[in-house]
Every structure is written in C-alpha cells, then in structure tokens.
Design an enzyme around this catalytic site. Structure first.
Site, mmCIF file in Angstrom:
data_model
loop_
_atom_site.group_PDB
_atom_site.id
_atom_site.type_symbol
_atom_site.label_atom_id
_atom_site.label_comp_id
_atom_site.label_asym_id
_atom_site.label_seq_id
_atom_site.Cartn_x
_atom_site.Cartn_y
_atom_site.Cartn_z
ATOM 1 N N ASP A 16 0.811 -1.221 0.000
ATOM 2 C CA ASP A 16 0.000 0.000 0.000
ATOM 3 C C ASP A 16 0.843 1.269 0.000
ATOM 4 O O ASP A 16 0.430 2.300 0.522
ATOM 5 C CB ASP A 16 -0.956 0.037 1.212
ATOM 6 C CG ASP A 16 -1.770 -1.231 1.311
ATOM 7 O OD1 ASP A 16 -2.265 -1.683 0.267
ATOM 8 O OD2 ASP A 16 -1.904 -1.774 2.420
ATOM 9 N N LYS A 19 2.332 2.085 -5.168
ATOM 10 C CA LYS A 19 3.103 1.613 -6.329
ATOM 11 C C LYS A 19 2.398 1.917 -7.640
ATOM 12 O O LYS A 19 3.028 2.290 -8.610
ATOM 13 C CB LYS A 19 3.292 0.094 -6.245
ATOM 14 C CG LYS A 19 4.292 -0.324 -5.208
ATOM 15 C CD LYS A 19 4.376 -1.839 -5.127
ATOM 16 C CE LYS A 19 3.148 -2.484 -4.545
ATOM 17 N NZ LYS A 19 2.916 -2.282 -3.137
ATOM 18 N N GLY A 43 -4.078 -4.223 -4.705
ATOM 19 C CA GLY A 43 -5.014 -3.236 -5.214
ATOM 20 C C GLY A 43 -4.224 -1.978 -5.515
ATOM 21 O O GLY A 43 -3.891 -1.227 -4.626
ATOM 22 N N HIS A 44 -3.870 -1.812 -6.783
ATOM 23 C CA HIS A 44 -3.040 -0.664 -7.156
ATOM 24 C C HIS A 44 -3.931 0.461 -7.680
ATOM 25 O O HIS A 44 -4.535 0.353 -8.737
ATOM 26 C CB HIS A 44 -2.003 -1.077 -8.204
ATOM 27 C CG HIS A 44 -0.984 -2.021 -7.643
ATOM 28 N ND1 HIS A 44 -0.035 -2.644 -8.404
ATOM 29 C CD2 HIS A 44 -0.771 -2.437 -6.379
ATOM 30 C CE1 HIS A 44 0.719 -3.408 -7.626
ATOM 31 N NE2 HIS A 44 0.280 -3.302 -6.403
ATOM 32 N N THR A 132 -6.492 -11.424 2.734
ATOM 33 C CA THR A 132 -7.480 -10.713 1.924
ATOM 34 C C THR A 132 -8.609 -11.658 1.501
ATOM 35 O O THR A 132 -9.562 -11.228 0.865
ATOM 36 C CB THR A 132 -6.823 -10.130 0.654
ATOM 37 O OG1 THR A 132 -6.256 -11.209 -0.078
ATOM 38 C CG2 THR A 132 -5.737 -9.124 0.988
ATOM 39 N N GLN A 225 2.221 -6.106 -2.994
ATOM 40 C CA GLN A 225 2.420 -6.221 -1.546
ATOM 41 C C GLN A 225 3.717 -5.490 -1.150
ATOM 42 O O GLN A 225 4.126 -4.586 -1.861
ATOM 43 C CB GLN A 225 2.455 -7.692 -1.086
ATOM 44 C CG GLN A 225 1.106 -8.398 -1.145
ATOM 45 C CD GLN A 225 0.688 -8.790 -2.540
ATOM 46 O OE1 GLN A 225 1.439 -9.404 -3.263
ATOM 47 N NE2 GLN A 225 -0.521 -8.451 -2.918
ATOM 48 N N ARG A 304 -10.657 -2.532 4.656
ATOM 49 C CA ARG A 304 -10.346 -2.516 6.085
ATOM 50 C C ARG A 304 -9.545 -1.272 6.473
ATOM 51 O O ARG A 304 -8.767 -0.750 5.676
ATOM 52 C CB ARG A 304 -9.490 -3.741 6.447
ATOM 53 C CG ARG A 304 -10.240 -5.037 6.391
ATOM 54 C CD ARG A 304 -9.319 -6.189 6.742
ATOM 55 N NE ARG A 304 -8.349 -6.465 5.688
ATOM 56 C CZ ARG A 304 -7.452 -7.442 5.745
ATOM 57 N NH1 ARG A 304 -7.366 -8.206 6.802
ATOM 58 N NH2 ARG A 304 -6.615 -7.651 4.742
HETATM 59 P P1 IMP Z 1 -2.967 -12.730 1.611
HETATM 60 O O1 IMP Z 1 -1.941 -12.209 0.675
HETATM 61 O O2 IMP Z 1 -4.382 -12.457 1.187
HETATM 62 O O3 IMP Z 1 -2.744 -14.179 1.957
HETATM 63 O O4 IMP Z 1 -2.814 -11.935 3.001
HETATM 64 C C1 IMP Z 1 -1.666 -12.101 3.838
HETATM 65 C C2 IMP Z 1 -1.322 -10.782 4.524
HETATM 66 O O5 IMP Z 1 -0.820 -9.875 3.554
HETATM 67 C C3 IMP Z 1 -2.496 -10.098 5.210
HETATM 68 O O6 IMP Z 1 -2.028 -9.430 6.373
HETATM 69 C C4 IMP Z 1 -2.950 -9.074 4.177
HETATM 70 O O7 IMP Z 1 -3.586 -7.964 4.770
HETATM 71 C C5 IMP Z 1 -1.606 -8.673 3.587
HETATM 72 N N1 IMP Z 1 -1.711 -8.194 2.204
HETATM 73 C C6 IMP Z 1 -1.911 -8.934 1.104
HETATM 74 N N2 IMP Z 1 -1.922 -8.154 0.013
HETATM 75 C C7 IMP Z 1 -1.722 -6.906 0.426
HETATM 76 C C8 IMP Z 1 -1.585 -5.646 -0.257
HETATM 77 O O8 IMP Z 1 -1.670 -5.534 -1.486
HETATM 78 N N3 IMP Z 1 -1.371 -4.563 0.549
HETATM 79 C C9 IMP Z 1 -1.248 -4.666 1.892
HETATM 80 N N4 IMP Z 1 -1.344 -5.810 2.556
HETATM 81 C C10 IMP Z 1 -1.579 -6.930 1.841
#
Ligand code: IMP
Length: 422
Positions: A16, A19, A43-44, A132, A225, A304
């Site tokens: 976040d 990017k 989510g860009h 997510t 990420q 969130r």
């Molecule tokens: P997952 O990638 O959905 O498995 O989530 C694993 C962790 O990475 C969680 O804490 C999410 O909130 C965080 N996360 C996944 N993608 C993003 C992103 O694009 N931005 C910020 N946090 C992320």
C-alpha cells in the site's frame, strides 16, 4: 548484442505504498511492464484525468497504449476477478487483448482455494493472518506441493484437471468440518472467466521477456504487496505467500540476476499495515487516527482500516538491504503537513535490550523515537524541490543519511504530476 535491463519497483514495507501511481508515472520510460508476484490480493490505485482505477492483477502499464503488459509466472490469477477487472479497463476505452500477455506458468486460483483461505483462517482463531480472502495462500501451497493448476492447463483437458483438484479441496474442507459454503454461482462466473482468458495471449512470457532484453528493450517489474510480507523475509507467519522482494523478480519472470538494473524502493513518509501481525510503530491514539483519516488509509481490496504509525527506519534499513534498493521513492509526504513534530523510529526496545537491526521476531518490541520539527505547510501544490519548506528538506536529508540511500522521487499528492524527481 544489446542487452536491456529489468528495473524493479517494489513496495518495501507492508504494501500500500502507492506503487500503482509510481508505475504509471514510470511507464513511458519502459517498453514492457510486468507483474512477477501475488495476485488479486493487490489493489493498485491509479488516479488520472479525475478518474480512479484499482488494478488487482493487471500491470499498471495498461493505460499507456504503446506498452506491453505481462502477468508473469510468479503470479497467481483468479479468472473470474481477472475478467471483471479487464472488462472495466476495456469499458474505459482501452484495448487489452493484444497488450496483455499472461504466462502459461502462472497458477490459477480456484473458487475452492478461496474457501480454503477462509477455512484455514477460521481454524487459526486468534492467530489468524487477516488475509485478503482471495485464496492466495492455498494457491501457492498447491504450487509448492506440485498439484496446482496453471494458466497453460486451460488449453488442455481442463475440465478433468479442474474436477480432480476441486475434489481434493472438498476433501480437505470436509476434514476441517468446513462444509457450510456454496460456490455454484461463483464457479459459473469463474468458468466464464476461464473462457474469457483464452482471448488473451497465454504464452511463455519468460522467453518473450528475454527476447525483448536481447533487443535492448527496457522492462519494468512491478511489485505487489511489500517486502515485509515476503514469504521468506517478512514478519512470518503474518505474511503473504509469494516472493515480494527483488529476488522474486528473477524467479517470478524468468530473468537472470545480471539483467536487473535499478531497484526502486517505495515507502510512505509514515507507516501502515493491514491485517494481523507485529507492527512496533503502531499508534493507537489520536495521532494514528489522524494519519489514517488524512491519508485515507483504508484497504483498496478489503476496505479494512489500515493500522498507522510513524516511519520505521529499522524496517526500512532491513528492506533496503534485502532488496538491494538503489533509489528510494517517498510517497504521501503531504499527509504529515499538519503535525508540529514528526517522529522517526530509529530502534526497537524490549526488556532493556535495544536493537537497530530487524529482529527475527518483531512481536513485543517498542519503538525508540527521534523527533524532528514538522513543516506545517501544505505540500500538495508544490511541483519543484526548490519550493520545499526547510523543515521538509531536513526530513528528507535526515532519512537519506540514516538509510544511506538517495530518495530520488518524492510524491506530494495523488495527482500524476505531483511526482517530483530530484
Ligand atoms: P494474503 O496475501 O491475502 O494471503 O494476506 C496475507 C497478509 O498480507 C495479510 O495481512 C494481508 O492484509 C496482507 N496483504 C496482502 N496483500 C496486500 C496488499 O496488497 N497490501 C497490503 N497488505 C496486503
């Protein structure tokens, strides 16, 4: 023979960092923009001409008609979400099918992967990661277990392969007593997504990128990420499941380490984190709420609240080291405009011990701060470094010295043109 380079643009904290905006700004300098890791958990957000787009799987170079965009082998892709996203971009007038190539080696997120994501989270109780919910972990688990479905599979005996993996997932869900779910509608749209995906070039993007590099073309690897969510180097187990750091560029695109050029590390002038996990600089007070409100720190994918805090040099130094960052990009500086004092976390402290290197376990550490004067001047209309207030210049100088890396770009508002190159 001419050899082009792959430059990487990476979020180096918890994601976040903004990017999307920077990639969009950089795109004119490159021939190809490629995603190498992650999937629709990203989510860009890109804002231009007063319009806002949130890209999840599609690279941010898609709005520049002359560029090729690639979803690399290190990514995971959900056909249904991809279809929705692509149709939205298409309906804004952009031609996609010839400009977006997808690696046949990228893995598919099945509807049952998303159910498994929920089931694993529910089973973890208090220790849940706060994912997510997009099925990222289960999809990468199947990849590592060598049972996953890849994009290339949609072209060959797909129904049988799909049914076999789905049955496997259903058995796991049964074993977990997680049976109260329905995917009939979701599965229908997912299958439509599979058909839709076939309109695109499903190719060996690894060969394609390397051919471009041989021709001297320039590739921009767009991170997703952040470094502290990297499966190896992040705050495990509160991480995502892909390689989000610069090493992931090589494995996620099929390019050799000696093709990597500059590595841009993006960070915000303060810190945020979504989901669970240690976050030593988190502010639970009015200041944290103020940063969230001014910075509009709500998740682009899940909506969130993001957890907010002051900038964390312990985390940044670690990420710069792991990635080999050559240039820093500081985002959202304007969010701190109104504060009398700006705090900077320079170390962590726990039970009388102080560390300046990122520890193995970041749980339970307290931040040690230094304080700098705030600039108390709106930055968002500034377009030139010479106009920066002195206290803001001092903040930049302080960070560059502490991080031993130049801050080459400073962003002072969401607008495309508020990106100041130094
Ligand atoms: P997952 O990638 O959905 O498995 O989530 C694993 C962790 O990475 C969680 O804490 C999410 O909130 C965080 N996360 C996944 N993608 C993003 C992103 O694009 N931005 C910020 N946090 C992320």
């Amino acid at each position: 023979m001419a050899t082009g380079k792959v430059d990487a643009l990476l979020g180096i904290v918890f994601g976040d960092e903004g990017k999307g905006k920077v990639v969009d700004y950089f795109t004119p300098q490159y021939d190809v923009v490629a995603r190498f890791a992650g999937g629709p958990n990203a989510g860009h957000t890109i804002i231009f001409d007063g319009k806002k787009f949130v890209l999840r799987s599609i690279p941010s170079g898609i709005f520049d008609e002359g560029k090729l965009n690639i979803i690399g082998n290190g990514c995971v892709i959900a056909p249904d979400l991809f279809m929705l996203e692509a149709k939205e971009v298409e309906s804004a007038g952009y031609q996609l099918t010839d400009r977006l190539h997808i690696s046949r080696r990228a893995h598919l997120i099945l509807p049952t992967h998303r159910v498994l994501d929920r089931a694993y989270e529910a089973a973890k109780g208090k220790a849940k990661v706060g994912t997510t919910g997009k099925g990222i972990g289960p999809t990468y688990s199947d990849k590592a277990a060598r049972i996953g479905l890849r994009v290339g599979d949609v072209l060959n005996d797909f129904d049988a392969k799909y049914a076999a993996l789905k049955a496997r997932h259903e058995q796991i869900l049964k074993d977990l007593h997680f049976t109260d779910y329905g995917i009939t509608e979701e599965e229908k749209v997912w299958m439509e997504g599979v058909e839709y995906m076939k309109k695109f070039h499903l190719v060996d993007t690894e060969h394609e990128i390397n051919r471009y590099l041989k021709e001297g073309k320039k590739v921009l690897a767009e991170g997703a990420q952040g470094s502290l969510l990297d499966i190896d180097h992040g705050t495990y187990p509160f991480v995502s499941s892909s390689s989000t750091t610069s090493g992931g560029v090589c494995t996620g695109l099929g390019v050799a380490p000696n093709t990597i050029g500059r590595i841009f590390g993006i960070f915000k002038a303060y810190s945020t984190r979504v989901g669970s996990g240690p976050f030593p600089v988190e502010l639970f007070d009015e200041t944290g709420a103020e940063i969230r409100r001014i910075g509009k720190e709500f998740g682009a994918v899940t909506g969130r609240d993001r957890r907010c805090g002051w900038i964390d040099l312990v985390a940044l130094k670690y990420a710069i080291m792991i990635n080999g960052v050559t240039d820093l990009v500081m985002m959202k500086s304007d969010v701190l405009d109104g504060f009398d004092t700006i705090k900077v976390c320079v170390a962590y402290e726990k039970d009388g011990e102080t560390v300046t290197e990122m520890p193995y376990d970041t749980e339970g550490w307290n931040p040690v701060y230094e304080e700098l004067p705030g600039w108390k001047t709106p930055l968002s209309d500034l377009r030139n470094e010479s106009e920066f207030p002195a206290a803001f210049k001092s903040y930049i100088d302080y960070l560059e010295k502490a991080l031993e890396t130049p801050i080459s770009i400073v962003s002072v508002s969401p607008d495309r043109d508020a990106t100041i190159v130094r």
